[in-house]
Design a protein around this motif. Structure first.
Motif, PDB file in Angstrom:
ATOM      1  N   GLU A  42       0.829  -1.205   0.000  1.00 20.49           N
ATOM      2  CA  GLU A  42       0.000   0.000   0.000  1.00 20.49           C
ATOM      3  C   GLU A  42       0.866   1.258   0.000  1.00 20.49           C
ATOM      4  OE1 GLU A  42      -4.074   1.395   2.022  1.00 20.49           O
ATOM      5  OE2 GLU A  42      -2.551   0.721   3.450  1.00 20.49           O
ATOM      6  N   ASP A  43       1.897   1.281   0.829  1.00 23.81           N
ATOM      7  CA  ASP A  43       2.783   2.452   0.884  1.00 23.81           C
ATOM      8  C   ASP A  43       3.459   2.705  -0.464  1.00 23.81           C
ATOM      9  OD1 ASP A  43       2.142   2.797   3.557  1.00 23.81           O
ATOM     10  OD2 ASP A  43       4.046   1.986   4.318  1.00 23.81           O
ATOM     11  N   MET A  44       3.766   1.638  -1.184  1.00 17.75           N
ATOM     12  CA  MET A  44       4.469   1.782  -2.460  1.00 17.75           C
ATOM     13  C   MET A  44       3.534   2.231  -3.581  1.00 17.75           C
ATOM     14  SD  MET A  44       6.970  -0.910  -4.430  1.00 17.75           S
ATOM     15  CE  MET A  44       5.739  -2.206  -4.563  1.00 17.75           C
ATOM     16  N   VAL A  45       2.308   1.689  -3.647  1.00 19.18           N
ATOM     17  CA  VAL A  45       1.469   1.944  -4.821  1.00 19.18           C
ATOM     18  C   VAL A  45       0.466   3.079  -4.658  1.00 19.18           C
ATOM     19  CG1 VAL A  45       1.730  -0.407  -5.689  1.00 19.18           C
ATOM     20  CG2 VAL A  45      -0.245   0.157  -4.242  1.00 19.18           C
ATOM     21  N   THR A  46       0.119   3.438  -3.436  1.00 15.88           N
ATOM     22  CA  THR A  46      -0.893   4.483  -3.227  1.00 15.88           C
ATOM     23  C   THR A  46      -0.501   5.825  -3.861  1.00 15.88           C
ATOM     24  OG1 THR A  46      -1.722   3.387  -1.255  1.00 15.88           O
ATOM     25  CG2 THR A  46      -2.250   5.711  -1.474  1.00 15.88           C
ATOM     26  N   PRO A  47       0.778   6.221  -3.813  1.00 14.43           N
ATOM     27  CA  PRO A  47       1.124   7.509  -4.428  1.00 14.43           C
ATOM     28  C   PRO A  47       1.113   7.522  -5.961  1.00 14.43           C
ATOM     29  CG  PRO A  47       2.792   6.842  -2.808  1.00 14.43           C
ATOM     30  CD  PRO A  47       1.896   5.669  -3.039  1.00 14.43           C
ATOM     31  N   SER A  49       0.037   7.563  -9.838  1.00 16.12           N
ATOM     32  CA  SER A  49      -1.064   8.152 -10.610  1.00 16.12           C
ATOM     33  C   SER A  49      -1.777   7.054 -11.391  1.00 16.12           C
ATOM     34  CB  SER A  49      -0.503   9.185 -11.596  1.00 16.12           C
ATOM     35  OG  SER A  49       0.261   8.512 -12.608  1.00 16.12           O
ATOM     36  N   ASP A  50      -2.949   7.389 -11.937  1.00 21.54           N
ATOM     37  CA  ASP A  50      -3.672   6.427 -12.777  1.00 21.54           C
ATOM     38  C   ASP A  50      -2.818   6.004 -13.966  1.00 21.54           C
ATOM     39  OD1 ASP A  50      -5.974   6.070 -11.283  1.00 21.54           O
ATOM     40  OD2 ASP A  50      -7.052   7.701 -12.268  1.00 21.54           O
ATOM     41  N   GLU A  51      -2.102   6.945 -14.552  1.00 26.63           N
ATOM     42  CA  GLU A  51      -1.234   6.613 -15.698  1.00 26.63           C
ATOM     43  C   GLU A  51      -0.145   5.624 -15.270  1.00 26.63           C
ATOM     44  OE1 GLU A  51       1.976   8.801 -18.642  1.00 26.63           O
ATOM     45  OE2 GLU A  51       0.345  10.008 -17.813  1.00 26.63           O
ATOM     46  N   GLN A  52       0.444   5.843 -14.120  1.00 29.90           N
ATOM     47  CA  GLN A  52       1.464   4.930 -13.624  1.00 29.90           C
ATOM     48  C   GLN A  52       0.877   3.548 -13.320  1.00 29.90           C
ATOM     49  OE1 GLN A  52       2.718   7.590 -10.507  1.00 29.90           O
ATOM     50  NE2 GLN A  52       4.603   8.151 -11.606  1.00 29.90           N
ATOM     51  N   LEU A  53      -0.335   3.520 -12.767  1.00 30.60           N
ATOM     52  CA  LEU A  53      -0.994   2.242 -12.470  1.00 30.60           C
ATOM     53  C   LEU A  53      -1.299   1.451 -13.744  1.00 30.60           C
ATOM     54  CD1 LEU A  53      -3.495   3.335  -9.682  1.00 30.60           C
ATOM     55  CD2 LEU A  53      -1.426   1.958  -9.389  1.00 30.60           C
ATOM     56  N   LYS A 176      11.603   2.161  -9.798  1.00 28.74           N
ATOM     57  CA  LYS A 176      13.019   2.571  -9.860  1.00 28.74           C
ATOM     58  C   LYS A 176      13.437   2.861 -11.288  1.00 28.74           C
ATOM     59  CE  LYS A 176      14.535   0.151  -5.716  1.00 28.74           C
ATOM     60  NZ  LYS A 176      15.205  -1.059  -5.195  1.00 28.74           N
ATOM     61  N   ARG A 177      13.067   1.971 -12.225  1.00 25.37           N
ATOM     62  CA  ARG A 177      13.446   2.165 -13.634  1.00 25.37           C
ATOM     63  C   ARG A 177      12.864   3.446 -14.198  1.00 25.37           C
ATOM     64  NH1 ARG A 177      11.888  -3.047 -14.174  1.00 25.37           N
ATOM     65  NH2 ARG A 177      10.114  -2.542 -15.498  1.00 25.37           N
ATOM     66  N   GLU A 178      11.619   3.722 -13.834  1.00 22.10           N
ATOM     67  CA  GLU A 178      10.929   4.904 -14.363  1.00 22.10           C
ATOM     68  C   GLU A 178      11.226   6.173 -13.565  1.00 22.10           C
ATOM     69  OE1 GLU A 178       9.218   5.019 -17.217  1.00 22.10           O
ATOM     70  OE2 GLU A 178       9.652   2.898 -17.555  1.00 22.10           O
ATOM     71  N   GLU A 179      11.928   5.991 -12.430  1.00 21.68           N
ATOM     72  CA  GLU A 179      12.279   7.111 -11.539  1.00 21.68           C
ATOM     73  C   GLU A 179      11.038   7.878 -11.085  1.00 21.68           C
ATOM     74  OE1 GLU A 179      15.285   9.382 -13.609  1.00 21.68           O
ATOM     75  OE2 GLU A 179      16.754   7.781 -13.367  1.00 21.68           O
ATOM     76  N   TRP A 180      10.036   7.115 -10.629  1.00 20.27           N
ATOM     77  CA  TRP A 180       8.799   7.719 -10.133  1.00 20.27           C
ATOM     78  C   TRP A 180       8.948   8.118  -8.701  1.00 20.27           C
ATOM     79  CZ3 TRP A 180       5.216   3.376 -12.353  1.00 20.27           C
ATOM     80  CH2 TRP A 180       5.082   3.540 -13.746  1.00 20.27           C
TER      81      TRP A 180
END
Length: 180
Positions: A42-47, A49-53, A176-180
Motif C-alpha cells: 500500500e505504501d508503495m502503490v498508493t502515491p 497516478s492512474d497513468e502509472q498504475l 526505480k526504472r521509471e524514476e517515479w
C-alpha cells in the motif's frame, strides 16, 4: 529485448525453491513477510497516478493495477487452500485461471484500494491462522490439480511469502526504472 533481461524482469527475486529442510526460522521469516506485505505494498502503490498504475511492469506483462488485484485474488485463493488443507484429508484444491482473472473488468479498472483493503483483511486472517498452527498442522497436504503434486502447508507458507515478494519486486523495480 534480450532473453536474459526479460527473464530478470519476469523473476526479479528468482523462482521459488523449497528449502530442505524447512526450519522454524524459515517459517517465522515467511510469516513476517506475509504480515508486512499489505502495508508495504500500500505504501508503495498508493502515491502512483492512474497513468502509472496502467504501466506494465515489463513488456507484455500486467499493469501495476492488474498486479495489485492479482496479489489480492491469489492470496485470497491461498487462504482458502490453507483452510481446505487443514480441514480435509489431502484435498485436491481448486485451481483458477489467473491470466483470465487479470483480463476481467475489475482487474483492469477497479480502484486498487479495494484490493489493498482486501489483502489487509486476508493477510490478517492468514497470519493469525499460521501463527497458531502446530508442526503437525503444517505437515498436512493438498494436491494441486495442474501438477498433481502434493504440497505441505509449510511449503505453501513459503510459496506465498515468495509470491508476494515476487510481485512486490515487479512494481518496485518498475518504479526505480521509471524514476517515479
Amino acid at each position: 529485448m534480450e532473453k536474459d533481461i526479460l527473464e530478470q524482469l519476469r523473476y526479479p527475486i528468482g523462482t521459488y525453491k523449497i528449502p530442505q529442510p524447512i526450519t522454524e526460522k524459515h517459517l517465522k521469516d515467511w510469516i513476517a513477510i506475509l504480515e508486512h506485505l499489505p502495508k508495504r505494498l500500500e505504501d508503495m502503490v498508493t502515491p502512483l497516478s492512474d497513468e502509472q498504475l496502467e504501466t506494465p511492469y515489463r513488456p507484455g506483462g500486467w499493469t501495476v493495477r492488474q498486479l495489485v488485484h492479482h496479489i489480492a485474488d491469489s492470496h485470497h485463493n491461498s487462504y482458502i487452500r490453507f483452510k481446505w488443507g487443514l480441514t480435509e484429508n489431502n484435498p485436491v484444491i481448486k485451481a483458477y485461471f489467473e491470466k483470465e482473472w487479470s483480463k476481467l473488468f475489475d482487474a483492469k479498472s477497479a480502484p486498487i484500494q479495494m484490493s489493498l483493503d482486501h489483502l489487509k483483511a486476508v493477510h490478517a486472517k492468514l497470519v493469525y491462522l499460521l501463527k497458531g498452527l502446530s508442526k503437525e498442522d503444517l505437515n498436512r497436504t493438498f494436491i494441486h490439480p495442474d501438477s498433481n503434486e502434493e504440497t505441505t502447508l509449510e511449503e505453501n507458507v513459503g510459496r506465498y511469502a515468495w509470491h508476494g515478494s515476487h510481485h512486490f519486486a515487479h512494481i518496485e523495480n518498475l518504479i526505480k526504472r521509471e524514476e517515479w
